[in-house]
Design an enzyme around this catalytic site. Structure first.
Site, PDB file in Angstrom:
ATOM      1  CG  ASP A  42      -1.837   1.191   1.271  1.00 27.30           C
ATOM      2  OD1 ASP A  42      -2.952   1.074   0.737  1.00 27.30           O
ATOM      3  OD2 ASP A  42      -1.443   2.249   1.817  1.00 27.30           O
ATOM      4  CE  LYS A  72      -4.104   4.605   0.719  1.00 29.61           C
ATOM      5  NZ  LYS A  72      -2.646   4.369   0.726  1.00 29.61           N
TER       6      LYS A  72
END
Length: 272
Positions: A42, A72
């Site tokens: 991540d 993101k």
């Protein structure tokens, strides 16, 4: 690696978080984590480490199609998620990510238009799945109502912070909830209740906190560690089996302790 499978994605339950890891230390940690068996990595454009994450992925020697990579788009860039993902992919040196998330909601930018653009990225194969992060229950419902295939909502979640309203919406729509700061930025490791449970199982309080999350349906966790011993310990939490007595003790802990609450946060109780 234990997997979560939904209509929108197949994702390893335990991931490796990289927030605050930078440069060579980040690249080393990512390569070590993958070497130990982690397959879910991540990152985010705001972490300023995507280049290092990509270096770690390549150094690991593990084939790209065996890895699940999340990044993101930052909340100030939601008007142009296409440009944000293009820049992220360039830094990562990847041709796609497995999950692309809105990092934080931004009420000044229409959610529907951001998600429509992200659906386009998914259709082009640049993101295998799309989703959101830091969306309280009401905003998660709004995201679902746009018709976008929301695969995940990444939120702060741990033994001392309830996310029941978010979980209810997520379960109703087959959405994974990924727990960031699953160990409360390290603040839960020495909790007496968790430590006592850990002693009964011969593990640490941190492993107990992680196991509590990982046993939940469609809940993933992404602890961060720069130390290989902690990476191993977090992996071992996958095999820890809590008892009903353990769960009752954890249920009695406070559930309102939030460690991440920046000035741009949404109202957390929004339409709970």
């Amino acid at each position: 690696m234990h997997m979560i499978e939904t209509a929108h994605l197949a994702m390893p339950k335990l991931g490796f978080g990289t927030w605050a890891l930078k440069g060579a230390d980040c690249a080393r940690a990512v390569a070590e984590a993958i070497g130990l068996g982690y397959r879910h990595i991540d990152t985010a454009e705001m972490y300023d480490n995507e280049e290092a994450v990509g270096q770690g992925i390549r150094a690991s020697g593990v084939a790209r199609d065996l890895l699940f990579v999340t990044t993101k788009v930052w909340w100030t860039n939601l008007a142009a998620p296409e440009a944000a993902l293009a820049a992220s992919l360039k830094r990562l040196r990847l041709d796609h990510v497995d999950l692309f998330l809105i990092h934080w909601p931004n009420p000044a930018i229409p959610l529907a238009s951001t998600l429509a653009a992200m659906v386009g990225l998914k259709e082009r194969g640049l993101a295998r799945a799309i989703g959101v992060a830091n969306f309280p229950a009401g905003l998660l419902r709004e995201a679902v109502s746009t018709g976008a295939p929301i695969a995940c909502n990444q939120v702060e979640y741990h033994v001392m912070l309830s996310q029941e309203p978010v979980l209810r919406v997520a379960r109703a729509h087959d959405i994974v909830v990924t727990a960031y700061s699953p160990l409360g930025k390290g603040g839960l490791a020495e909790d007496p209740t968790l430590a006592a449970i850990g002693r009964r199982h011969g593990v640490t309080g941190a492993q107990v906190a992680l196991a509590w999350l990982l046993e939940q349906d469609r809940v993933a966790a992404i602890p961060k560690s720069g130390r290989i011993e902690n990476m191993r310990a977090n992996l071992a939490a996958l095999d820890l089996r809590l008892t009903d007595e353990d769960r009752a003790a954890i249920a009695a802990l406070p559930k309102n302790r939030r460690f991440v609450n920046p000035s741009w946060s949404p109202a957390w109780d929004q339409a709970a």
